[in-house]
Scaffold this motif. Structure first.
Motif, PDB file in Angstrom:
ATOM      1  N   ILE A   3       5.664   8.268  -7.391  1.00 55.53           N
ATOM      2  CA  ILE A   3       5.229   7.024  -6.766  1.00 55.53           C
ATOM      3  C   ILE A   3       5.882   5.850  -7.490  1.00 55.53           C
ATOM      4  O   ILE A   3       6.504   6.027  -8.539  1.00 55.53           O
ATOM      5  N   ILE A  39      -2.155  -0.297  -2.053  1.00 53.28           N
ATOM      6  CA  ILE A  39      -1.298   0.844  -1.724  1.00 53.28           C
ATOM      7  C   ILE A  39      -0.406   0.402  -0.578  1.00 53.28           C
ATOM      8  O   ILE A  39      -0.911   0.055   0.499  1.00 53.28           O
ATOM      9  N   ASN A  40       0.889   0.386  -0.822  1.00 56.93           N
ATOM     10  CA  ASN A  40       1.863  -0.060   0.185  1.00 56.93           C
ATOM     11  C   ASN A  40       1.489  -1.426   0.756  1.00 56.93           C
ATOM     12  O   ASN A  40       1.581  -1.661   1.960  1.00 56.93           O
ATOM     13  N   ILE A  54      -3.436   8.329  -2.224  1.00 52.60           N
ATOM     14  CA  ILE A  54      -2.062   7.974  -2.591  1.00 52.60           C
ATOM     15  C   ILE A  54      -1.237   9.235  -2.400  1.00 52.60           C
ATOM     16  O   ILE A  54      -1.641  10.317  -2.838  1.00 52.60           O
ATOM     17  N   ASP A  58       4.487   6.552  -2.293  1.00 51.77           N
ATOM     18  CA  ASP A  58       3.726   5.308  -2.102  1.00 51.77           C
ATOM     19  C   ASP A  58       4.036   4.281  -3.183  1.00 51.77           C
ATOM     20  O   ASP A  58       4.381   4.629  -4.318  1.00 51.77           O
TER      21      ASP A  58
END
Length: 69
Positions: A3, A39-40, A54, A58
């Protein structure tokens, strides 16, 4: 799992396809009480940390809020 965490590439040792925000905070030892998690680019409310997932690739932001005067 790979990530982007706070604009840095991170590899997390896990056999799971997804992890929750709560699991990420435990893995990375984020214990500060006042956090903002995205998240994003989507804000995750504190009461959703155990449900919000997640996945690989991401972009996650964990921001410490500090107040002062």
């Amino acid at each position: 799992m790979d990530i982007i965490l706070n604009n840095q590439a991170e590899h997390l040792e896990t056999n799971k396809a997804t992890i929750t925000v709560s699991e990420l905070l435990a893995i990375k030892n984020f214990t500060f009480k006042m956090l903002v998690v995205k998240i994003n680019g989507k804000l995750v409310k504190k009461d959703e940390y155990a449900k919000a997932t997640i996945q690989d690739g991401d972009n996650v932001q964990v921001i410490h809020l500090i107040s002062g005067g």
